[in-house]
Scaffold this motif. Structure first.
Motif, PDB file in Angstrom:
ATOM      1  N   ALA A  70       1.138   4.187  -2.868  1.00  0.00           N
ATOM      2  CA  ALA A  70       1.124   5.630  -2.615  1.00  0.00           C
ATOM      3  C   ALA A  70       2.342   6.299  -3.243  1.00  0.00           C
ATOM      4  N   MET A 125       0.425  -3.757 -11.953  1.00  0.00           N
ATOM      5  CA  MET A 125      -0.938  -3.220 -12.043  1.00  0.00           C
ATOM      6  C   MET A 125      -1.752  -3.894 -13.134  1.00  0.00           C
ATOM      7  N   SER A 126      -1.074  -4.327 -14.191  1.00  0.00           N
ATOM      8  CA  SER A 126      -1.837  -4.919 -15.279  1.00  0.00           C
ATOM      9  C   SER A 126      -2.200  -6.376 -14.998  1.00  0.00           C
ATOM     10  N   VAL A 155      -5.251   2.948  -7.442  1.00  0.00           N
ATOM     11  CA  VAL A 155      -6.387   3.814  -7.785  1.00  0.00           C
ATOM     12  C   VAL A 155      -6.940   4.488  -6.532  1.00  0.00           C
ATOM     13  N   PHE A 156      -6.955   3.717  -5.446  1.00  0.00           N
ATOM     14  CA  PHE A 156      -7.460   4.247  -4.178  1.00  0.00           C
ATOM     15  C   PHE A 156      -6.626   5.444  -3.719  1.00  0.00           C
ATOM     16  N   TRP A 157      -5.333   5.314  -3.790  1.00  0.00           N
ATOM     17  CA  TRP A 157      -4.452   6.434  -3.400  1.00  0.00           C
ATOM     18  C   TRP A 157      -4.618   7.613  -4.349  1.00  0.00           C
ATOM     19  N   GLN A 158      -4.826   7.285  -5.600  1.00  0.00           N
ATOM     20  CA  GLN A 158      -5.008   8.356  -6.565  1.00  0.00           C
ATOM     21  C   GLN A 158      -6.231   9.193  -6.199  1.00  0.00           C
ATOM     22  N   ALA A 160      -3.619  -2.933  -8.254  1.00  0.00           N
ATOM     23  CA  ALA A 160      -4.106  -1.823  -9.091  1.00  0.00           C
ATOM     24  C   ALA A 160      -5.169  -1.035  -8.327  1.00  0.00           C
ATOM     25  N   GLY A 161      -5.995  -1.759  -7.581  1.00  0.00           N
ATOM     26  CA  GLY A 161      -7.024  -1.110  -6.776  1.00  0.00           C
ATOM     27  C   GLY A 161      -6.411  -0.192  -5.720  1.00  0.00           C
ATOM     28  N   ARG A 220       4.051  -0.835 -12.696  1.00  0.00           N
ATOM     29  CA  ARG A 220       3.138  -0.809 -13.844  1.00  0.00           C
ATOM     30  C   ARG A 220       2.840  -2.212 -14.332  1.00  0.00           C
ATOM     31  N   ARG A 221       3.877  -3.046 -14.334  1.00  0.00           N
ATOM     32  CA  ARG A 221       3.656  -4.422 -14.769  1.00  0.00           C
ATOM     33  C   ARG A 221       2.664  -5.094 -13.825  1.00  0.00           C
ATOM     34  N   ASP A 228       0.825  -1.196   0.000  1.00  0.00           N
ATOM     35  CA  ASP A 228       0.000   0.000   0.000  1.00  0.00           C
ATOM     36  C   ASP A 228       0.869   1.260   0.000  1.00  0.00           C
ATOM     37  N   ASP A 241      -2.335  -7.609 -11.427  1.00  0.00           N
ATOM     38  CA  ASP A 241      -2.741  -7.795 -10.034  1.00  0.00           C
ATOM     39  C   ASP A 241      -3.819  -6.770  -9.708  1.00  0.00           C
ATOM     40  N   ALA A 242      -5.067  -7.232  -9.767  1.00  0.00           N
ATOM     41  CA  ALA A 242      -6.186  -6.292  -9.614  1.00  0.00           C
ATOM     42  C   ALA A 242      -6.195  -5.652  -8.228  1.00  0.00           C
TER      43      ALA A 242
END
Lengths: 180, 230
Positions: free
Chosen positions: B16, B35-36, B46-49, B42-43, B32-33, B12, B38-39
């Motif tokens: 961040a 994220m494509s 996105v959550f931190w974003q 990636a979640g 990046r690898r 986590d 490991d959902a």
């Protein structure tokens, strides 16, 4: 800002609808320009960054789909990352942080998580203020001024490792505060 | 990049750092690898974003100067090429038109036209309509028997498609296929029709997805035009 309206416009831009692109620009450019200006602090550079931002939006709109990430978060992230890449571009060996749409390759947040994320986001500012002052400043510096660990270590006059440890502690504290 | 720190970095925190732009180059590539594939990870990103973008809440909107939009639209929708083509629509002067079409068709035709002793006939048509706003330029490439089409203006209606038809005098329209929704497209002329290309009227009709179910145009004719020899 009306979320479904922006989502709709992005969906139409994904289909290369020029009128929708025009409308999306009119709808969100002032916010995105504000973000570019905040990061770059120079009008000419901010104008260029915003132009790049919208070119990326035009090219990558098909990678955004309504999957839990708020459309404004997506748009602002592209503007912020594009600006920070410009800010850092002069540095040797800099790797761009911006890959618009990339974060959406995997399924995003489910609606329940999206609600949680939105409510946590609403607590960000208050929570940043509860952190030890320097940690809050460091996180803001990274996000809004594109400062790296090395920049931050310089600014606060601490060794790089100390800076990392500090900031990571700050992130964990921030997460705890926001999820309460 | 492997310095010891006294807190282990969990996924986590890495998420961040990716969002903040603090991750090392190697972490960015690996992240990046991941994220494509490991959902869950990636979640987290996105959550931190979503959380950290709130830092821009306090930033006031600033109206950008009008020139930014102008420059942007000129970059995204290059107008100069269109206006050159618009001038070509006047069909003034065969040589200039051939030259411009050569540019439009790409290198092959240019090479053909400049090769000494070969001057193939170039057929072109402008498909227009008074009502639909659709404007398409068509040029028959004589060697490959392809029609190169360029849409100058007009948009496909959502959930509908453009279908291209070749019409010979006193004959039923022959479908040349459904056009993809792109600015330029090339369509092969069926062998049986190739020798008669100069007599074509080309037409574009509005059809359901997949094209006309009947083999004849079912929707409105959105643009049409007959061939001119350049």
């Amino acid at each position: 800002m009306d979320r479904s309206e922006i989502e709709n416009l992005i969906a139409r831009v994904a289909l290369k609808d020029r009128a929708a692109f025009d409308q999306l620009y009119d709808r969100v450019s002032a916010k995105l320009f504000g973000v570019c200006l905040r990061v770059l602090n120079k009008r000419a550079a901010a104008e260029d960054a915003m132009q790049d931002t919208f070119v990326k939006i035009w090219k990558n709109a098909d990678r955004y789909s309504a999957n839990g990430l708020s459309p404004m978060t997506w748009l602002i992230t592209i503007a912020r990352n594009t600006s920070i890449d410009r800010l850092r571009a002069r540095k040797k060996g800099h790797q761009d942080i911006d890959t618009p749409g990339f974060e959406l390759i995997a399924p995003g947040l489910n609606p329940e998580q999206a609600v949680v994320a939105a409510s946590e986001a609403s607590r960000l500012s208050g929570c940043l203020d509860t952190l030890e002052e320097d940690r809050g400043k460091a996180i803001r510096g990274a996000y809004l001024d594109g400062e790296t660990y090395a920049d931050l270590a310089d600014r606060f006059g601490v060794p790089l490792n100390t800076m990392r440890t500090w900031l990571r502690r700050g992130l964990i504290a921030l997460r705890e505060c926001m999820s309460q | 990049m492997t310095e010891q720190t006294d807190i282990p970095r969990d996924d986590d925190v890495l998420a961040a750092e990716l969002v903040l732009g603090l991750a090392s180059d190697k972490d960015v590539i690996d992240g990046r690898r991941r994220m494509s594939t490991d959902a869950a990870f990636a979640g987290q990103v996105v959550f931190w974003q979503e959380r950290l973008t709130a830092m821009t809440d306090g930033i006031d909107p600033v109206k950008p100067p009008a020139r930014v939009k102008k420059k942007l639209l000129a970059q995204v929708f290059p107008k100069t090429r269109v206006s050159v083509l618009q001038r070509v629509w006047l069909w003034q002067g065969v040589s200039m038109a051939s030259l411009l079409f050569a540019g439009y068709l790409g290198v092959q035709l240019l090479e053909m036209n400049t090769r000494p002793g070969t001057q193939p006939t170039v057929l072109a048509a402008q498909l227009v309509s008074d009502t639909s706003g659709l404007q398409v330029l068509a040029v028959v490439e004589p060697v490959k028997h392809e029609i190169a089409l360029r849409r100058i203006s007009g948009e496909v209606i959502p959930n509908r498609v453009f279908e291209l038809w070749a019409i010979l005098p006193d004959q039923a329209p022959v479908s040349l296929g459904v056009l993809p929704d792109s600015e330029t497209v090339r369509v092969l002329v069926p062998e049986a029709l190739r020798s008669q290309a100069a007599q074509f009227t080309l037409a574009i009709s509005d059809e359901p997805i997949g094209g006309s179910p009947t083999g004849a145009p079912t929707g409105a004719v959105l643009a049409a035009g007959s061939m001119t020899e350049l």
